[in-house]
Design a protein around this motif. Structure first.
Motif, PDB file in Angstrom:
ATOM      1  N   GLU A  31       1.845 -25.602  29.593  1.00  0.00           N
ATOM      2  CA  GLU A  31       0.421 -25.793  29.295  1.00  0.00           C
ATOM      3  C   GLU A  31      -0.406 -25.287  30.473  1.00  0.00           C
ATOM      4  O   GLU A  31      -0.876 -26.055  31.300  1.00  0.00           O
ATOM      5  CB  GLU A  31       0.148 -27.267  29.014  1.00  0.00           C
ATOM      6  CG  GLU A  31       0.834 -27.747  27.747  1.00  0.00           C
ATOM      7  CD  GLU A  31       0.534 -29.196  27.427  1.00  0.00           C
ATOM      8  OE1 GLU A  31      -0.613 -29.634  27.639  1.00  0.00           O
ATOM      9  OE2 GLU A  31       1.469 -29.879  26.981  1.00  0.00           O
ATOM     10  N   TYR A  32      -0.585 -23.968  30.533  1.00  0.00           N
ATOM     11  CA  TYR A  32      -1.286 -23.339  31.644  1.00  0.00           C
ATOM     12  C   TYR A  32      -2.779 -23.161  31.384  1.00  0.00           C
ATOM     13  O   TYR A  32      -3.568 -23.132  32.309  1.00  0.00           O
ATOM     14  CB  TYR A  32      -0.666 -21.971  31.966  1.00  0.00           C
ATOM     15  CG  TYR A  32       0.674 -22.080  32.636  1.00  0.00           C
ATOM     16  CD1 TYR A  32       0.779 -22.156  34.010  1.00  0.00           C
ATOM     17  CD2 TYR A  32       1.847 -22.115  31.885  1.00  0.00           C
ATOM     18  CE1 TYR A  32       2.010 -22.263  34.637  1.00  0.00           C
ATOM     19  CE2 TYR A  32       3.087 -22.219  32.511  1.00  0.00           C
ATOM     20  CZ  TYR A  32       3.156 -22.297  33.872  1.00  0.00           C
ATOM     21  OH  TYR A  32       4.373 -22.401  34.485  1.00  0.00           O
ATOM     22  N   CYS A  85      10.873 -20.784  34.197  1.00  0.00           N
ATOM     23  CA  CYS A  85      10.846 -21.851  33.203  1.00  0.00           C
ATOM     24  C   CYS A  85      12.280 -22.215  32.830  1.00  0.00           C
ATOM     25  O   CYS A  85      13.213 -21.437  33.022  1.00  0.00           O
ATOM     26  CB  CYS A  85      10.039 -21.451  31.967  1.00  0.00           C
ATOM     27  SG  CYS A  85      10.800 -20.169  30.976  1.00  0.00           S
ATOM     28  N   ASN A 105       0.116 -19.718  26.562  1.00  0.00           N
ATOM     29  CA  ASN A 105       0.925 -20.872  26.942  1.00  0.00           C
ATOM     30  C   ASN A 105       2.366 -20.723  26.470  1.00  0.00           C
ATOM     31  O   ASN A 105       3.301 -21.083  27.175  1.00  0.00           O
ATOM     32  CB  ASN A 105       0.301 -22.166  26.423  1.00  0.00           C
ATOM     33  CG  ASN A 105      -0.947 -22.540  27.194  1.00  0.00           C
ATOM     34  OD1 ASN A 105      -1.171 -22.066  28.301  1.00  0.00           O
ATOM     35  ND2 ASN A 105      -1.781 -23.376  26.611  1.00  0.00           N
ATOM     36  N   LEU A 164       4.017 -18.104  28.779  1.00  0.00           N
ATOM     37  CA  LEU A 164       4.247 -18.635  30.126  1.00  0.00           C
ATOM     38  C   LEU A 164       5.115 -19.891  30.122  1.00  0.00           C
ATOM     39  O   LEU A 164       5.489 -20.391  31.174  1.00  0.00           O
ATOM     40  CB  LEU A 164       2.909 -18.926  30.808  1.00  0.00           C
ATOM     41  CG  LEU A 164       2.035 -17.692  31.037  1.00  0.00           C
ATOM     42  CD1 LEU A 164       0.670 -18.098  31.566  1.00  0.00           C
ATOM     43  CD2 LEU A 164       2.711 -16.710  31.964  1.00  0.00           C
TER      44      LEU A 164
END
Length: 148
Positions: free
Chosen positions: A26-27, A110, A20, A23
């Motif tokens: 909150e994947y 992001c 997470n 990335l």
């Protein structure tokens, strides 16, 4: 540094926090990772021959890509890693027996990437280990209570 996603450590969910943080969102949940692990176990049974072959996870050319922040979920926040310190940091982790993984491919966009593309980040204060601040505060309070 508020725009950098940083998931703090809960339980022993290091893989979840690592993914997470990498990335920047909150994947993954523990249930997601459990399901993936089960699927991988099934595939591993089918590919025993493949597992006996040499690993393809390492690039002998030395090429790798890395995000320049330490997103250790045991820290109170992200830690900026300078170009100079990066090689020493990775060598120390390897010496201590940690695994270093290389991520290839396209990662999701992001906000942190967008900000880092236009400005250089400077860290005012290095993050501490979770609980380190509390322990130091308690020690100071204990010392104050001992004084007459």
């Amino acid at each position: 540094m508020d725009s950098i996603f940083h998931e703090k450590q809960e339980g022993s969910l290091c893989a979840q926090h690592c993914l997470n943080n990498l990335l920047q969102g909150e994947y993954f949940t523990p249930v997601d990772l459990s399901s993936i692990a089960h699927q991988l176990d099934e595939e591993e049974r089918e590919y025993r021959t493949f597992l006996q072959q040499p690993s393809g996870n390492m690039d002998d050319s030395g090429f790798f890509s890395i995000q320049w922040f330490n997103l250790n979920s045991l820290l109170t926040g992200p830690e900026l890693i300078s170009d100079t310190y990066l090689a020493l940091f990775l060598a120390q982790l390897q010496q201590e027996g940690y695994s270093i993984f290389v991520i290839r491919g396209n990662l999701p966009e992001c906000e942190a990437d967008q900000i880092l593309a236009i400005m250089r980040v400077q860290q005012q204060q290095r993050p501490r280990l979770i609980g380190e601040e509390e322990g130091q505060t308690r020690t100071k309070q204990d010392e104050q209570h001992k004084q007459p």
